[in-house]
Design a protein around this motif. Structure first.
Motif, mmCIF file in Angstrom:
data_model
loop_
_atom_site.group_PDB
_atom_site.id
_atom_site.type_symbol
_atom_site.label_atom_id
_atom_site.label_comp_id
_atom_site.label_asym_id
_atom_site.label_seq_id
_atom_site.Cartn_x
_atom_site.Cartn_y
_atom_site.Cartn_z
ATOM 1 N N LEU A 157 -4.263 4.012 -15.458
ATOM 2 C CA LEU A 157 -4.251 4.978 -16.601
ATOM 3 C C LEU A 157 -3.614 6.064 -16.227
ATOM 4 O O LEU A 157 -3.488 6.967 -15.646
ATOM 5 C CB LEU A 157 -5.705 5.396 -16.714
ATOM 6 C CG LEU A 157 -6.088 6.341 -17.786
ATOM 7 C CD1 LEU A 157 -5.892 5.571 -19.189
ATOM 8 C CD2 LEU A 157 -7.793 6.474 -17.571
ATOM 9 N N MET A 158 -2.572 6.276 -17.349
ATOM 10 C CA MET A 158 -1.489 6.914 -17.289
ATOM 11 C C MET A 158 -1.703 8.463 -18.381
ATOM 12 O O MET A 158 -1.764 8.062 -19.411
ATOM 13 C CB MET A 158 -0.048 6.791 -17.461
ATOM 14 C CG MET A 158 0.147 5.666 -16.381
ATOM 15 S SD MET A 158 1.601 4.682 -16.726
ATOM 16 C CE MET A 158 0.786 3.233 -17.355
ATOM 17 N N VAL A 159 -1.925 9.384 -17.944
ATOM 18 C CA VAL A 159 -2.180 10.660 -18.929
ATOM 19 C C VAL A 159 -1.001 11.459 -19.056
ATOM 20 O O VAL A 159 -0.468 12.174 -17.780
ATOM 21 C CB VAL A 159 -3.334 11.426 -18.354
ATOM 22 C CG1 VAL A 159 -3.448 12.793 -19.376
ATOM 23 C CG2 VAL A 159 -4.567 10.542 -18.492
ATOM 24 N N PHE A 160 -0.359 11.736 -20.129
ATOM 25 C CA PHE A 160 0.785 12.852 -20.486
ATOM 26 C C PHE A 160 -0.014 13.925 -21.120
ATOM 27 O O PHE A 160 -0.246 13.900 -21.903
ATOM 28 C CB PHE A 160 1.793 12.111 -21.219
ATOM 29 C CG PHE A 160 2.602 11.325 -20.518
ATOM 30 C CD1 PHE A 160 3.890 11.730 -19.871
ATOM 31 C CD2 PHE A 160 2.024 10.003 -20.233
ATOM 32 C CE1 PHE A 160 4.753 10.604 -19.328
ATOM 33 C CE2 PHE A 160 3.029 9.082 -19.333
ATOM 34 C CZ PHE A 160 4.417 9.469 -18.953
ATOM 35 N N SER A 161 0.037 15.008 -20.192
ATOM 36 C CA SER A 161 -0.566 16.056 -20.806
ATOM 37 C C SER A 161 0.296 17.380 -20.899
ATOM 38 O O SER A 161 1.329 17.419 -20.458
ATOM 39 C CB SER A 161 -1.737 16.581 -19.561
ATOM 40 O OG SER A 161 -2.201 17.898 -19.956
ATOM 41 N N GLY A 162 0.013 18.227 -21.703
ATOM 42 C CA GLY A 162 0.872 19.471 -21.999
ATOM 43 C C GLY A 162 0.509 20.069 -23.237
ATOM 44 O O GLY A 162 -0.194 19.417 -24.224
ATOM 45 N N LEU A 163 0.908 21.246 -23.695
ATOM 46 C CA LEU A 163 0.602 21.642 -24.731
ATOM 47 C C LEU A 163 1.507 21.303 -25.996
ATOM 48 O O LEU A 163 2.748 20.533 -25.955
ATOM 49 C CB LEU A 163 1.107 23.404 -24.737
ATOM 50 C CG LEU A 163 0.151 24.130 -23.924
ATOM 51 C CD1 LEU A 163 0.746 25.580 -23.694
ATOM 52 C CD2 LEU A 163 -1.469 24.122 -24.410
ATOM 53 N N PRO A 164 1.238 21.527 -27.269
ATOM 54 C CA PRO A 164 2.349 20.874 -28.472
ATOM 55 C C PRO A 164 3.717 21.514 -28.340
ATOM 56 O O PRO A 164 3.756 22.592 -27.900
ATOM 57 C CB PRO A 164 1.613 21.335 -29.777
ATOM 58 C CG PRO A 164 0.124 21.811 -29.215
ATOM 59 C CD PRO A 164 0.304 22.219 -27.879
ATOM 60 N N GLY A 165 4.574 20.578 -28.382
ATOM 61 C CA GLY A 165 5.853 20.991 -28.346
ATOM 62 C C GLY A 165 6.737 20.997 -27.289
ATOM 63 O O GLY A 165 7.777 21.047 -26.847
ATOM 64 N N VAL A 166 5.939 20.473 -25.867
ATOM 65 C CA VAL A 166 6.818 20.525 -24.581
ATOM 66 C C VAL A 166 7.443 19.410 -24.596
ATOM 67 O O VAL A 166 8.408 19.205 -23.487
ATOM 68 C CB VAL A 166 5.463 20.839 -23.525
ATOM 69 C CG1 VAL A 166 5.011 22.124 -23.616
ATOM 70 C CG2 VAL A 166 4.609 19.639 -23.524
ATOM 71 N N GLY A 167 7.340 18.413 -25.307
ATOM 72 C CA GLY A 167 8.106 16.885 -25.022
ATOM 73 C C GLY A 167 7.355 16.029 -24.355
ATOM 74 O O GLY A 167 7.727 15.000 -24.116
ATOM 75 N N GLY A 271 10.114 23.793 -35.297
ATOM 76 C CA GLY A 271 11.224 22.984 -35.869
ATOM 77 C C GLY A 271 10.726 21.352 -35.690
ATOM 78 O O GLY A 271 11.652 20.661 -36.274
ATOM 79 N N ARG A 272 9.894 20.909 -35.214
ATOM 80 C CA ARG A 272 9.669 19.492 -34.673
ATOM 81 C C ARG A 272 9.254 18.783 -36.192
ATOM 82 O O ARG A 272 8.507 19.190 -36.785
ATOM 83 C CB ARG A 272 8.755 19.142 -33.657
ATOM 84 C CG ARG A 272 7.317 19.424 -33.963
ATOM 85 C CD ARG A 272 6.306 19.244 -32.783
ATOM 86 N NE ARG A 272 4.856 19.763 -33.058
ATOM 87 C CZ ARG A 272 3.910 19.506 -32.245
ATOM 88 N NH1 ARG A 272 4.319 18.910 -31.232
ATOM 89 N NH2 ARG A 272 2.826 19.695 -32.569
ATOM 90 N N VAL A 273 10.021 17.613 -36.101
ATOM 91 C CA VAL A 273 9.505 16.806 -37.267
ATOM 92 C C VAL A 273 9.192 15.295 -36.621
ATOM 93 O O VAL A 273 10.417 14.753 -36.051
ATOM 94 C CB VAL A 273 10.693 16.415 -38.117
ATOM 95 C CG1 VAL A 273 10.489 15.626 -39.253
ATOM 96 C CG2 VAL A 273 10.838 17.935 -38.658
ATOM 97 N N GLY A 283 4.684 23.726 -36.137
ATOM 98 C CA GLY A 283 3.497 24.047 -35.806
ATOM 99 C C GLY A 283 3.160 25.551 -35.821
ATOM 100 O O GLY A 283 3.975 26.171 -36.141
ATOM 101 N N ASN A 284 2.209 26.073 -35.297
ATOM 102 C CA ASN A 284 1.638 27.475 -35.226
ATOM 103 C C ASN A 284 1.971 28.082 -33.801
ATOM 104 O O ASN A 284 1.299 27.918 -32.879
ATOM 105 C CB ASN A 284 0.187 27.575 -35.708
ATOM 106 C CG ASN A 284 -0.019 29.043 -35.828
ATOM 107 O OD1 ASN A 284 0.422 29.964 -35.172
ATOM 108 N ND2 ASN A 284 -1.218 29.414 -36.458
#
Length: 324
Positions: A157-167, A271-273, A283-284
Motif C-alpha cells: 500500500l503506497m501513499v503519496f502525500s502532500g499539499l495541493p500543487g506539490v507534484g 497555474g495547474r491544469v 487553486g486557492n
C-alpha cells in the motif's frame, strides 16, 4: 418569494407530512382526526392495490408517535419525486420518499421511510483494522501468517502525500505506470461526485478518505498493490491506512512530497491544469498556504521528496525506496 419549488411531488409530500404530524397542528395524540379522509383520491391505483388507503392512513398516523411535532431538516424535490429528512424524537434522522404519477392528477404512487443509514447495511470500515477480517487474504494478526512469520509475496500500500500543487500526483502516476499498479486519486473520486451535488457535501475530504480506504481494502483483499494519492493531513487516516496494510500483510510505503520554495509552490497551485472531470483547475493559495503552515510531518519509515529537484531524479529515488 417562492421558498421551495412547487411541484406535484412536493404537494403530495406535504400531505404525508401532515399525517406524520398527526394532521396540521397535531401533537402526536390524535389532534386532527380528519387527516387522511381524502386518501382514496390522493393514492394512485397501483399504490392502493398494494396497501388499502385506510391501512396506509393508519400506518402514517401511527408514525406520529415518533415524529410529531414534525421536524424536517432537509428537502429534495423534483417534478415526480420528493424526499424529506426527518428527525425523530430520539434525534435520529430518517428519509421519507414520495413518488407521484407523471400525469395529472399526479396521485401518490409510492411512499416509504428508511433510516438515513439503513440498519441492514454492513457496518462502515473500522478506523483500526487489527481485528478486521479481510476476505481472500491469508493472514494472522498484524499481517503475519499463522506461525507468526511475515507473509511471502506481500503486496504494498503506497501513499503519496502532500499539499495541493506539490507534484505528488505526477510522481504517483509515474510510479503507477512503471509498476503497473492502480493509482487512486482523491481529486478524481471527489470530482465524480460533483454532478450529484458532491461539492456541497459536508466533510468532503472525509468522504474522499473513506473512498480511498475502501479501494485500498479491495485491492489488498485481492492480494494486489495500490497507490493512494491524497494530501493525508489528518493523523487518523495515516494510522488507519498503516493498520490496514499491517492486517493485510502488505508493505506500507509513504512518499511525502514537499515543495521547499513557496513562490514556486504558489505558481504551481494557481497555474495547474489537470482536466479532472468535475474538479477545479488552479487553486486557492491562501487556503494552501494556511495548510502548509499546519502540515504535520509523517512519522516512521517515510521518504520525503522535494519536488524542486529534477523529476527523473525524484522518480528514481522513489523507486529505490519502494524496492528497499
Amino acid at each position: 418569494m417562492e421558498r421551495l419549488l412547487r411541484s406535484p411531488a412536493l404537494e403530495r409530500l406535504e400531505w404525508v407530512l401532515d399525517g406524520f404530524d398527526d394532521g396540521p397542528g397535531g401533537d402526536g395524540n390524535g389532534g386532527d382526526q380528519s387527516w387522511g379522509e381524502d386518501a382514496d383520491v390522493v393514492l394512485a391505483p397501483e399504490l392502493a392495490a398494494r396497501i388499502p388507503a385506510q391501512n396506509l392512513v393508519r400506518t402514517i398516523r401511527a408514525s406520529a408517535r415518533s415524529y410529531a411535532p414534525i421536524v424536517v431538516v432537509g428537502v429534495d424535490v423534483t417534478d415526480h419525486t420528493a424526499k424529506a429528512r426527518l428527525r425523530d424524537r430520539d434525534g435520529k434522522i430518517h428519509v421519507l420518499t414520495c413518488g407521484v404519477e407523471p400525469d395529472p392528477p399526479h396521485r401518490l404512487s409510492s411512499v416509504w421511510v428508511s433510516d438515513l443509514v439503513p440498519a441492514s447495511l454492513t457496518p462502515r470500515l473500522p478506523m483500526d483494522f487489527a481485528g478486521h477480517d479481510l476476505d481472500g487474504v491469508d493472514h494472522g494478526m498484524d499481517g503475519a501468517d499463522h506461525d507468526g512469520a511475515p507473509v511471502a509475496g506481500k503486496a504494498a500500500l503506497m501513499v503519496f502525500s502532500g499539499l495541493p500543487g506539490v507534484g505528488k500526483s505526477t510522481l504517483a502516476d509515474a510510479v503507477g505506470r512503471v509498476r503497473q499498479v492502480p493509482v487512486f486519486s482523491v481529486d478524481w473520486l471527489l470530482g465524480a461526485l460533483t454532478p450529484f451535488g458532491g461539492r456541497h457535501l459536508d466533510d468532503l475530504l472525509g468522504i474522499g478518505a473513506e473512498q480511498l480506504t475502501t479501494l485500498a481494502l479491495r485491492q489488498l483483499s485481492l492480494g494486489q498493490s495500490a497507490i493512494l494519492d491524497a494530501p493525508v493531513e489528518d493523523l487518523p487516516s495515516r494510522a488507519r491506512w498503516a493498520s490496514l496494510a499491517r492486517r493485510a500483510g502488505a508493505d506500507f510505503k509513504v512518499v511525502s512530497c514537499v515543495c521547499s520554495d513557496p513562490v514556486v509552490h504558489r505558481s504551481r497551485v494557481e497555474g495547474r491544469v489537470r482536466g479532472i472531470p468535475g474538479w477545479h483547475e488552479g487553486g486557492n493559495w491562501g487556503n494552501v498556504s494556511r495548510r502548509r503552515a499546519e502540515f504535520v510531518p509523517w512519522d516512521g519509515d517515510v521518504l520525503t521528496v522535494d519536488t524542486l529537484l529534477p523529476f527523473e531524479d525524484n522518480l528514481a529515488e522513489v523507486l529505490r525506496y519502494l524496492d528497499a
